[in-house]
Design a protein around this motif. Structure first.
Motif, PDB file in Angstrom:
ATOM      1  N   ARG A   1      -5.756  -6.632  -2.105  1.00 37.25           N
ATOM      2  CA  ARG A   1      -5.404  -5.676  -1.531  1.00 37.25           C
ATOM      3  C   ARG A   1      -6.409  -4.727  -1.420  1.00 37.25           C
ATOM      4  O   ARG A   1      -6.337  -3.204  -0.986  1.00 37.25           O
ATOM      5  CB  ARG A   1      -4.034  -4.883  -2.220  1.00 37.25           C
TER       6      ARG A   1
ATOM      7  N   MET B   1      -7.022  -5.365   5.020  1.00 40.54           N
ATOM      8  CA  MET B   1      -6.423  -5.523   3.714  1.00 40.54           C
ATOM      9  C   MET B   1      -6.813  -6.921   3.194  1.00 40.54           C
ATOM     10  O   MET B   1      -6.075  -7.698   3.983  1.00 40.54           O
ATOM     11  CB  MET B   1      -5.385  -5.198   3.710  1.00 40.54           C
TER      12      MET B   1
ATOM     13  N   TYR C   1       0.719  -1.045  -0.089  1.00 37.85           N
ATOM     14  CA  TYR C   1      -0.024   0.116  -0.009  1.00 37.85           C
ATOM     15  C   TYR C   1       0.698   1.300   0.010  1.00 37.85           C
ATOM     16  O   TYR C   1       1.543   1.415   0.690  1.00 37.85           O
ATOM     17  CB  TYR C   1      -0.961  -0.127   1.122  1.00 37.85           C
TER      18      TYR C   1
ATOM     19  N   HIS D   1       1.639   5.119   0.574  1.00 35.15           N
ATOM     20  CA  HIS D   1       0.852   6.063   1.360  1.00 35.15           C
ATOM     21  C   HIS D   1       2.139   7.069   1.790  1.00 35.15           C
ATOM     22  O   HIS D   1       3.417   6.535   1.820  1.00 35.15           O
ATOM     23  CB  HIS D   1       0.235   5.758   2.471  1.00 35.15           C
TER      24      HIS D   1
END
Length: 377
Positions: free
Chosen positions: A243, A238, A206, A208
């Motif tokens: 995902r 998740m 992920y 971020h």
């Protein structure tokens, strides 16, 4: 008082009820020193639940002890060079405890207290251990020669190697359903990654930035999915396959520990501390278990982003940091870890161990979940 491997001491047990929830709470230690259970990613109980494993500084350094549950005697398990205080993990059959000293992984036989060196990394520093579900593989974060990564190998001491990573690695752990996979945290963001234990398949799960404060990710039991906190806003799930991310509950969940089935999540809370919560994964509903009343130190928990350079500079100016990054001790940004409850389930999931320094020194506590008239939130 003389401390040495194998020495036994009188019980320090006391029991009472949480004044707000009515839950039965056992105080397992009372020595005027730092005493705490294992990290929240592992159970601190032996499989038969007749004793609880904990780290104590009562001898002057971090060493392993066990206390009979609920009110048995205390036995010292290690002495000599200090252990990594949050590294111990109990093997599935309960016969061995694996732990870290500096750059070494050690195995301790519970019955005989004989120690065996599993592996050593010269000039390295290892973090907390994690075991595969069958107990055959061990992984730990590592730093050496200015480089970071994931150390992994067999519990018999063979096939050890390092999977390098360009940033600090935090608590790698094996998938409970696909043990060839390891999930780990990178620090700073992006946080969640996975890699096969042979070093292939490394990927970020992920993307971020530092303004999305993901912490304390772990596997959602045998669902194989991941669960994590977006501090201090929500607990999220998740899918390991797709995902896809979905919200389980919106509140200030902190250290999270799921049950084996992945149907419940136990957590502590901070800013404000509303007590330990038990979350129903399907509905997001939660109940207050008890109130640890720990001091929950760490300046960064007042913020909703990762620590950046100026945070570390301010912390260094405020208090000299004397311990390594993996000793997780004198860290004014994320806090001395022994001031955090770090709840974890017992094997039968009817009890939970946690730490609290509400008495002035951190002590080991156990709360009875099955007999707790918990209050809905």
């Amino acid at each position: 008082m003389v401390f040495s491997k194998g020495r036994t001491f009188s019980s320090e047990h006391a029991a009472g009820r949480d004044p707000r929830t009515g839950a039965v709470v056992h105080q397992m230690t009372a020595h005027p020193s730092t005493n705490h259970p294992s990290y929240f990613l592992h159970s601190s109980f032996w499989p038969d639940q007749k004793a609880i494993l904990f780290t104590s500084y009562r001898s002057g350094t971090a060493q392993l002890f066990e206390a009979g549950y609920p009110d048995g005697e205390i036995r010292q398990l290690t002495d000599g060079e200090p252990i990594h205080a949050f590294s111990p993990v109990i093997a599935p059959d309960g016969g061995i405890v694996y732990f870290v000293r500096g750059g070494e992984v050690w195995a301790l036989e519970r019955d005989t207290l004989l120690e065996r060196l599993v592996t050593a990394f010269e000039d390295g520093q290892l973090g907390e251990c994690s075991l595969s579900a069958d107990g055959k593989w061990i992984t730990a974060a590592i730093k050496r020669a200015g480089a970071a990564g994931v150390a992994v190998g067999r519990s018999d001491g063979t096939a050890w190697h390092v999977i390098e990573f360009p940033r600090t690695v935090i608590h790698p752990q094996f998938s409970p359903v696909e043990p060839e996979w390891i999930e780990f945290a990178g620090d700073p963001a992006p946080r969640m990654h996975r890699v096969r234990r042979d070093g292939t398949g490394l990927e970020c799960l992920y993307q971020h930035d530092n303004n999305e404060f993901l912490v304390h990710e772990t596997f959602l039991g045998t669902t194989g999915d991941l669960v994590f906190t977006v501090w201090p806003f929500a607990v999220k799930r998740m899918s390991w396959r797709t995902r896809r991310i979905e919200t389980i509950a919106e509140f200030n969940a902190w250290h999270i520990t799921p049950n084996r089935a992945g149907t419940k999540i136990l957590c502590d809370t901070n800013h404000p501390d509303i007590g330990m919560q038990l979350i129903d994964v399907a509905t997001g509903e939660r109940q207050t278990v008890c109130h640890p009343e720990a001091s929950n130190q760490g300046s960064q928990w007042k913020k909703s982003r990762y620590a950046v350079a100026e945070d570390w500079a301010a912390a260094a100016a405020d208090k000299e940091k004397s311990l390594s990054w993996m000793e997780m001790a004198v860290d004014t940004v994320y806090g001395p870890q022994w001031t955090h409850p770090h709840p974890s389930f017992s094997p039968d999931e009817e009890l939970a161990a946690f730490a609290s320094d509400r008495s002035g020194h951190t002590q080991v506590y156990v709360v009875e979940l099955s007999q707790s008239p918990r209050r809905p939130r």
